[in-house]
Design an enzyme around this catalytic site. Sequence first.
Site, PDB file in Angstrom:
ATOM      1  NE  ARG A   1      -4.165  -0.703   0.136  1.00  0.00           N
ATOM      2  CZ  ARG A   1      -4.020  -2.486  -0.465  1.00  0.00           C
ATOM      3  NH1 ARG A   1      -3.401  -3.019  -1.183  1.00  0.00           N
ATOM      4  NH2 ARG A   1      -6.238  -3.290  -0.917  1.00  0.00           N
TER       5      ARG A   1
ATOM      6  CD  GLU B   1      -2.915   2.507  -5.653  1.00  0.00           C
ATOM      7  OE1 GLU B   1      -4.590   2.039  -5.478  1.00  0.00           O
ATOM      8  OE2 GLU B   1      -2.672   2.193  -4.771  1.00  0.00           O
TER       9      GLU B   1
ATOM     10  CG  HIS C   1      -3.551  -0.945  -6.901  1.00  0.00           C
ATOM     11  ND1 HIS C   1      -3.867  -1.102  -5.305  1.00  0.00           N
ATOM     12  CD2 HIS C   1      -2.461  -2.413  -6.603  1.00  0.00           C
ATOM     13  CE1 HIS C   1      -3.545  -1.178  -4.472  1.00  0.00           C
ATOM     14  NE2 HIS C   1      -3.163  -2.818  -5.149  1.00  0.00           N
TER      15      HIS C   1
END
Length: 337
Positions: free
Chosen positions: A254, A283, A301
Amino acid sequence: MTSITTSRKPKVLSFGPINYADGGEGYMKDFEKQWDIDILKPTTRIDTIANLKTRVSHSGPYDALMIHDLDLIIDEEMLTPLLPGLKVVVSASAGYNEFDVNFMTANGIWFCNARHAVSEATADMAVFLILAVVRDTTRGEKQVRDGRWRGQITPTLDPNGLTLGIIGMGGIGKHIAKKISCFEMKVHYYNRTRLSPEDEHRYGAKYCSSMGELLSISDVVSVNCPLNASTRGLIGKAEFARMRDGSFIVNTARGAIVDDESLIEAVKSGKIARAGLDVFTDEPKVNPYFVECDRFTLQPHLGGMTVGTFKKAERECCENLKAWSQSGKPLMSINKA
């Protein structure tokens, strides 16, 4: 412990269609014998909450909510329209910092993530990024696309013989250790709980008793721990100072685990030669410096974004729902309702 005790089938509301679980094998036909499925396609947060309220009033109550890959925060405001009927939330993602697990627990709702489905594909992405930063492939590709062939690129390091430090030796970390052995890298790891001697031998990994020790001996650091209150900003200025000059860092966990400004400072100073990122703090927004600087290899991602992963993740969700409807308890959960 609550399960379905009436004659009706339990009902799940899925945020988006269940596209991959069946796999042409009749899996969903069997699942739909046990569960009724409604689909709600999420849009903006405001519209999704409004549509959710309407759907519940017309077609509810729903026993379960299934969440696929999306950028919504699943919190009290999002979940309240589903109460008191909601008893289980299943997510097709491994990470769960977007979910208010405390609210679910307080309201007797089980929460289950996809623990195993994303591990191998995310490890594949980590290995790709490790090779990319060590071999400087992003700048190489840019030179070719710009018509400059190799340009000013100089010889890079070989991965064999380098030390890889893995922060977080769960399913993803173990897959990375196993896969990276093909490149003859030495593997060390730091984890809350040390692996058994058998697992350390199986994965060819040596334990470091502190993260500082791991950082100081690693040529490449791979971040693979979950994001929570104790790991937010885990890698900051002090941690980069512990790392070797000219080392590399890869993050497929993350974004917020690594402090953006500290990472940028480390790249500018040369402490970090190159970084590979599949995750970002805000994000889908990406820090402009990461985009502008050719010492970053970036992916949007994509770690778990494979057909095989989606199939396994959706089935993991369905298996947890089937277990709950039969026994009042899912197979694997983050909390206890």
